[in-house]
Design an enzyme around this catalytic site. Structure first.
Site, PDB file in Angstrom:
ATOM      1  N   LYS A 142       5.819   0.260  12.741  1.00 39.98           N
ATOM      2  CA  LYS A 142       5.142   0.965  11.650  1.00 39.98           C
ATOM      3  C   LYS A 142       4.517   2.263  12.156  1.00 39.98           C
ATOM      4  O   LYS A 142       4.528   3.285  11.456  1.00 39.98           O
ATOM      5  CB  LYS A 142       4.079   0.066  11.033  1.00 39.98           C
ATOM      6  N   ILE A 174       0.857  -1.190   0.000  1.00 34.55           N
ATOM      7  CA  ILE A 174       0.000   0.000   0.000  1.00 34.55           C
ATOM      8  C   ILE A 174       0.896   1.244   0.000  1.00 34.55           C
ATOM      9  O   ILE A 174       1.748   1.384   0.886  1.00 34.55           O
ATOM     10  CB  ILE A 174      -0.914   0.044   1.241  1.00 34.55           C
ATOM     11  N   GLU A 216       4.087 -16.256  11.830  1.00 38.84           N
ATOM     12  CA  GLU A 216       5.356 -16.956  11.965  1.00 38.84           C
ATOM     13  C   GLU A 216       5.247 -18.056  13.022  1.00 38.84           C
ATOM     14  O   GLU A 216       4.323 -18.064  13.846  1.00 38.84           O
ATOM     15  CB  GLU A 216       6.456 -15.970  12.367  1.00 38.84           C
TER      16      GLU A 216
END
Length: 408
Positions: free
Chosen positions: A200, A131, A185
């Site tokens: 982020k 994005i 994970e």
């Protein structure tokens, strides 16, 4: 234009594949005679793959090769990625990365190195994969003064919470399913504890508000304490639980956090399902802009990396910083707890009727979500910040809080 790729894992191999397939198209888009990957730095030999003839194991070959224009780092972690990127820029090469940990923790030093050596440091793929969030912040929205952002920044947690909401899966069952499908994970700690989203959020705070913010300055809470009971109570009341990274600026201070939040089903973010990401950005001239799509994955992330590589080609003779912000300022972070005004609370009592009355009295009124048939007491209340909430909960004798989720 010749490129060196550091790390040929999921994203790195995607970058090589895209350039191998579309190099002639990319060359036309950035006014180059050709665009090609010359080196792939990896610990493995990658025999019997399309990458084998370009694999090297020594960074010196890249640093000392004057033909290399761009180094694309997809190794992950801070070292040796940080050292390699710093040396590449010192040698006059542009650097592109998708490494959110590197940008969040070392971005300030890397940008200074880029400026010192008149090269570009690009990291559009470090937030929400495919994005173009950062690209929009630094280009299309550059005419705005960004006031706030909020978003679903981690696909793994969004998948888990979607399963809990729509299929009534327990947290443990939803996590196990995410791991089986490759969305989580083997060690999911970074995702479920909120650390990935915090990196982020730190990058977005830095980009939106202009001063470097470190991940450890972001108040962070993951989803491990969210139970099926919480999700069900809130769903029945018209809310969805999402892990939200958010930031805002007021009076020169930045307020930011990553935490589970209850969103009204009328909120567009509440409808973002599965592994998708989405970010709302609000500016002084732009009431609200939403960007949504795949936040990870081989080709979506690789496409953003390649877009930055092509931008480096366009900037080759300009040396203009595309992504940048000022150095970190001490004391810039404010207390985000003060901005929270509405809460979902669940707890228990041995006498729900009497305790519910005490809770009502403490808050001057609540929206009760539990039916009184069990020991659970779940409600939505208002309080002027987290400390006021805690004081009022303490005053409600007999009530033992288990879950507290802000309602946005």
């Amino acid at each position: 234009m010749k490129i060196a790729v550091l790390g040929c894992g999921t994203v790195g191999s995607g970058v090589v594949d895209l350039i191998d397939e579309l190099g002639s198209v990319y060359a036309k888009r950035c006014s180059q005679k050709s665009v090609e990957v010359k080196y792939i730095l990896d610990l493995r030999d990658l025999k019997d793959t399309p990458y084998e003839t370009r694999v090297i194991h020594d960074i010196e070959s890249i640093i000392n090769d004057g033909e290399i224009d761009v180094v694309a780092e997809m190794m992950g972690g801070t070292e040796p990625a940080f050292t390699f990127c710093m040396r590449a820029m010192a040698a006059g090469k542009c650097v592109v990365t998708s490494n959110k940990q590197l940008v969040a923790e070392k971005g300030e030093a890397l940008m200074a190195q880029a400026e010192k050596n008149d090269v570009a440091f690009m990291f559009g793929a470090s937030v929400c994969g495919g994005i173009p969030v950062l690209r929009n912040i630094f280009s299309c929205l550059s005419s705005n003064k960004t006031e706030s952002f909020s978003g679903i920044l981690n696909g793994t947690t969004n998948y888990i919470l979607t399963k809990m909401t729509e299929e009534k899966s327990s947290f443990e069952a939803a996590l196990s399913d995410a791991q089986k499908k490759g969305f989580a994970e083997k060690d999911p700690t970074d995702d479920i504890e909120g650390f990935d989203a915090a990196r982020k959020t730190a990058i977005l705070c830095s980009a939106c508000f202009g001063s470097h913010v470190y991940p450890d300055e972001i108040k962070t809470k993951g989803i491990t304490e969210i139970t099926l009971e919480d999700v069900t109570y809130l769903k029945n009341a018209g809310f969805a639980v999402k892990l939200i990274g958010r930031g805002s600026v007021k009076d020169g201070r930045i307020y930011a956090c990553v935490a589970p939040a209850a969103l009204s089903e009328k909120d567009i973010l509440s409808g973002v399902r599965g592994v998708l990401n989405a970010v709302f950005i609000k500016g002084n001239a732009m009431p609200e802009l939403m960007l949504s799509g795949p936040g990870a994955g081989k080709l979506p992330t690789a496409s953003d990396v390649v877009a930055d590589i092509l931008e480096c080609a366009r900037l080759k003779f300009k040396n203009e910083p595309v992504y940048s912000w000022s150095e970190h300022r001490d004391g810039i972070m404010g207390d985000v707890d003060l901005s929270e005004k509405r809460f979902y609370v669940r707890g228990f009592s041995n006498d729900t009727e009497k305790t519910t009355a005490r809770v009502r009295e403490a808050f001057g009124g609540i929206k009760l979500l539990s039916d009184g048939g069990a020991k659970d007491i779940a409600f939505i209340c208002e309080a002027d910040g987290r400390s006021v909430l805690n004081d009022r909960l303490d005053s409600a004798d007999g009530f033992v809080p288990v879950s507290v989720i802000p309602v946005l």
